[in-house]
Write a protein that holds these residues in place. Structure first.
Motif, PDB file in Angstrom:
ATOM      1  N   SER A  50       1.053  -1.163  -0.286  1.00  0.00           N
ATOM      2  CA  SER A  50      -0.366  -0.204  -0.220  1.00  0.00           C
ATOM      3  C   SER A  50       1.354   1.169  -0.012  1.00  0.00           C
ATOM      4  O   SER A  50       2.105   1.048  -0.063  1.00  0.00           O
ATOM      5  CB  SER A  50      -1.266   0.050   1.433  1.00  0.00           C
ATOM      6  N   GLU A  51       0.130   2.385   0.253  1.00  0.00           N
ATOM      7  CA  GLU A  51       1.297   3.174   0.094  1.00  0.00           C
ATOM      8  C   GLU A  51       1.434   3.588   1.868  1.00  0.00           C
ATOM      9  O   GLU A  51       2.418   4.948   2.065  1.00  0.00           O
ATOM     10  CB  GLU A  51       0.015   4.479  -0.438  1.00  0.00           C
ATOM     11  N   ILE A  52       1.084   3.206   2.190  1.00  0.00           N
ATOM     12  CA  ILE A  52       1.845   3.861   3.839  1.00  0.00           C
ATOM     13  C   ILE A  52       2.910   2.703   3.851  1.00  0.00           C
ATOM     14  O   ILE A  52       3.455   4.114   4.325  1.00  0.00           O
ATOM     15  CB  ILE A  52       0.887   2.204   5.203  1.00  0.00           C
ATOM     16  N   ALA A  57       9.256   4.025   5.514  1.00  0.00           N
ATOM     17  CA  ALA A  57      10.395   3.287   4.302  1.00  0.00           C
ATOM     18  C   ALA A  57      11.785   4.005   4.142  1.00  0.00           C
ATOM     19  O   ALA A  57      12.826   4.973   5.195  1.00  0.00           O
ATOM     20  CB  ALA A  57      10.246   3.005   3.394  1.00  0.00           C
ATOM     21  N   SER A  58      10.525   6.185   4.417  1.00  0.00           N
ATOM     22  CA  SER A  58      11.312   7.455   3.773  1.00  0.00           C
ATOM     23  C   SER A  58      12.703   7.939   5.118  1.00  0.00           C
ATOM     24  O   SER A  58      13.436   8.029   5.319  1.00  0.00           O
ATOM     25  CB  SER A  58      11.043   7.865   3.750  1.00  0.00           C
ATOM     26  N   ILE A  59      11.644   7.319   6.847  1.00  0.00           N
ATOM     27  CA  ILE A  59      12.013   7.599   7.884  1.00  0.00           C
ATOM     28  C   ILE A  59      13.578   6.959   7.908  1.00  0.00           C
ATOM     29  O   ILE A  59      14.088   7.535   8.941  1.00  0.00           O
ATOM     30  CB  ILE A  59      10.797   7.836   8.850  1.00  0.00           C
ATOM     31  N   ALA A  60      12.511   6.018   8.188  1.00  0.00           N
ATOM     32  CA  ALA A  60      14.381   4.888   8.109  1.00  0.00           C
ATOM     33  C   ALA A  60      15.602   4.710   7.169  1.00  0.00           C
ATOM     34  O   ALA A  60      16.428   4.024   7.353  1.00  0.00           O
ATOM     35  CB  ALA A  60      13.075   3.313   8.446  1.00  0.00           C
ATOM     36  N   GLN A  61      15.118   5.195   6.710  1.00  0.00           N
ATOM     37  CA  GLN A  61      16.069   5.169   5.469  1.00  0.00           C
ATOM     38  C   GLN A  61      16.691   3.851   4.581  1.00  0.00           C
ATOM     39  O   GLN A  61      18.138   4.126   3.969  1.00  0.00           O
ATOM     40  CB  GLN A  61      17.323   6.146   5.780  1.00  0.00           C
ATOM     41  N   VAL A  62      15.037   3.352   4.548  1.00  0.00           N
ATOM     42  CA  VAL A  62      15.527   2.410   3.127  1.00  0.00           C
ATOM     43  C   VAL A  62      15.277   2.416   1.713  1.00  0.00           C
ATOM     44  O   VAL A  62      14.649   3.698   1.317  1.00  0.00           O
ATOM     45  CB  VAL A  62      14.259   1.760   3.634  1.00  0.00           C
ATOM     46  N   PRO A  63      16.956   2.166   1.587  1.00  0.00           N
ATOM     47  CA  PRO A  63      16.198   2.532  -0.054  1.00  0.00           C
ATOM     48  C   PRO A  63      16.188   2.435  -1.115  1.00  0.00           C
ATOM     49  O   PRO A  63      15.788   1.752  -1.922  1.00  0.00           O
ATOM     50  CB  PRO A  63      18.241   2.451  -0.811  1.00  0.00           C
ATOM     51  N   TYR A 108      -4.947   5.345   7.416  1.00  0.00           N
ATOM     52  CA  TYR A 108      -5.686   6.278   6.602  1.00  0.00           C
ATOM     53  C   TYR A 108      -7.260   7.251   6.256  1.00  0.00           C
ATOM     54  O   TYR A 108      -7.265   8.170   6.483  1.00  0.00           O
ATOM     55  CB  TYR A 108      -4.541   6.580   5.389  1.00  0.00           C
ATOM     56  N   PHE A 109      -7.585   6.199   5.893  1.00  0.00           N
ATOM     57  CA  PHE A 109      -9.246   5.993   5.179  1.00  0.00           C
ATOM     58  C   PHE A 109      -9.902   6.618   6.626  1.00  0.00           C
ATOM     59  O   PHE A 109     -10.201   8.042   6.373  1.00  0.00           O
ATOM     60  CB  PHE A 109      -9.568   4.541   5.512  1.00  0.00           C
ATOM     61  N   VAL A 110      -9.814   6.435   7.393  1.00  0.00           N
ATOM     62  CA  VAL A 110     -10.557   6.409   9.036  1.00  0.00           C
ATOM     63  C   VAL A 110     -10.260   7.776   8.939  1.00  0.00           C
ATOM     64  O   VAL A 110     -10.815   9.349   8.548  1.00  0.00           O
ATOM     65  CB  VAL A 110     -10.250   5.739   9.881  1.00  0.00           C
ATOM     66  N   LEU A 111      -8.476   8.290   9.513  1.00  0.00           N
ATOM     67  CA  LEU A 111      -8.354   9.848   9.067  1.00  0.00           C
ATOM     68  C   LEU A 111      -8.362  10.698   8.625  1.00  0.00           C
ATOM     69  O   LEU A 111      -9.128  11.435   8.852  1.00  0.00           O
ATOM     70  CB  LEU A 111      -6.435   9.624   9.274  1.00  0.00           C
ATOM     71  N   ASN A 112      -8.706  10.430   7.626  1.00  0.00           N
ATOM     72  CA  ASN A 112      -9.553  11.292   5.691  1.00  0.00           C
ATOM     73  C   ASN A 112     -10.715  11.459   6.296  1.00  0.00           C
ATOM     74  O   ASN A 112     -11.241  12.520   6.177  1.00  0.00           O
ATOM     75  CB  ASN A 112      -8.667  10.817   4.957  1.00  0.00           C
ATOM     76  N   MET A 113     -11.369  10.755   6.325  1.00  0.00           N
ATOM     77  CA  MET A 113     -12.782  10.639   5.973  1.00  0.00           C
ATOM     78  C   MET A 113     -12.736  11.440   7.276  1.00  0.00           C
ATOM     79  O   MET A 113     -14.004  12.040   7.222  1.00  0.00           O
ATOM     80  CB  MET A 113     -13.548   9.378   6.703  1.00  0.00           C
ATOM     81  N   SER A 253      -0.787  11.896  -4.776  1.00  0.00           N
ATOM     82  CA  SER A 253      -1.590  11.136  -3.370  1.00  0.00           C
ATOM     83  C   SER A 253      -0.918  10.134  -2.235  1.00  0.00           C
ATOM     84  O   SER A 253      -1.015  10.316  -0.833  1.00  0.00           O
ATOM     85  CB  SER A 253      -2.090   9.236  -4.516  1.00  0.00           C
ATOM     86  N   GLN A 254       0.413   9.918  -2.733  1.00  0.00           N
ATOM     87  CA  GLN A 254       1.164   9.398  -1.691  1.00  0.00           C
ATOM     88  C   GLN A 254       1.742  10.686  -0.845  1.00  0.00           C
ATOM     89  O   GLN A 254       1.546  10.331   0.253  1.00  0.00           O
ATOM     90  CB  GLN A 254       2.605   9.001  -2.678  1.00  0.00           C
TER      91      GLN A 254
END
Length: 287
Positions: A50-52, A57-63, A108-113, A253-254
């Motif tokens: 998913s987009e999550i 990964a970005s925060i953990a610096q996974v390439p 994400y759906f819940v938060l956005n809704m 979207s991401q």
């Protein structure tokens, strides 16, 4: 490669796409954290997600590198409520008990809704649960509302006295992504294999779209859930499943997901999604 039931990996053989000219080893691990660690360590080259997970990964610096987008049913993720709950609008969720899976597209759906209707998680009783536990709780009347997707949503509405709350599809894009790593793309041989497999996955989703009966039969064999329910899911889709290249809309979207997670203190820093995305395979996916 990472797989789980219901993704293209389940139907490659049916679609005539399983005979690859290179060895494929499937990795069955549960949870986004384990997938990211496998990508980081080089034990995984290709994953459908998913987009999550890319946000973490970005925060953990996974390439990781996001190289393709699966555009699925925008109606797939749904808010299901008990028919006698008195919930007719999103605002009616205030004070009610709602379940979702933490740190997933349903979160994400819940938060956005809630955000789009002037509410926050503080206005509801949030009960994060794994899907099967949430279905059991919903069936037994322990939660008023359930955010889930795919066949689980149909199980809740067909067999658990649930009904789908209308007009909620706008809260979720329906996008999933194909992730590899920067190291894989830097290796000409493995890069070529990724490109070949993307074409095979794209052809597999085209097969699914053209053979709903066989897809439903295969899905029943995989999960034990009646194929009639899968056929209903297929017939209710907002759009056919397809694998496409990356573009500005999918990046946007991401970014929306990342921003909302930050605003709700689910991640400790802002994430710029742009460095995660690559368009290397757009020519073969969008041809």
């Amino acid at each position: 490669m990472w797989r789980y039931k219901g993704t293209a990996a389940s139907f490659l053989a049916d679609a005539g796409q399983a005979d690859t000219p290179y060895p494929v080893e499937w990795v069955d691990v549960s949870g986004g954290n384990l997938v990211l660690e496998a990508l980081r360590s080089g034990h995984l080259d290709y994953a459908f997600m998913s987009e999550i997970p890319p946000i973490f990964a970005s925060i953990a610096q996974v390439p990781i590198a996001l190289v393709a987008v699966y555009q699925g049913d925008q109606n797939d993720t749904r808010l299901v409520v008990k028919k006698d709950s008195g919930i007719r609008t999103v605002q009616d969720l205030k004070g009610k008990t709602i379940s979702y899976v933490r740190a997933t597209n349903t979160h994400y759906f819940v938060l956005n809704m809630l955000r789009q209707n002037g509410l926050t998680l503080a206005d509801v009783t949030a009960v994060p649960l794994p899907v099967q536990d949430a279905l059991t709780a919903f069936r037994n009347g322990h939660i008023d509302a359930l955010v889930t997707g795919g066949i689980s949503a149909l199980q809740a509405t067909s067999h658990m006295d649930g009904e789908r709350l209308e007009n909620v599809s706008r809260y979720y894009s329906g996008n999933y992504v194909i992730a590899t790593t920067q190291q894989v793309l830097a290796d000409p041989q493995r890069r070529s294999q990724v490109g070949d497999f993307l074409r095979r996955e794209q052809a597999t989703w085209a097969w699914v779209n053209a053979h709903p009966e066989r897809w439903a039969e295969r899905s029943e064999a995989l999960t034990g859930i009646d194929r009639a329910l899968y056929l209903r899911q297929f017939q209710q889709r907002s759009r056919p499943a397809r694998l496409v290249g990356t573009d500005a809309d999918t990046l946007h979207s991401q970014q929306q997901v990342a921003d909302l997670f930050y605003q709700n203190h689910l991640i400790r820093q802002r994430v710029d999604a742009r460095p995660l995305w690559r368009d290397d395979f757009n020519p073969i996916l969008n041809s």
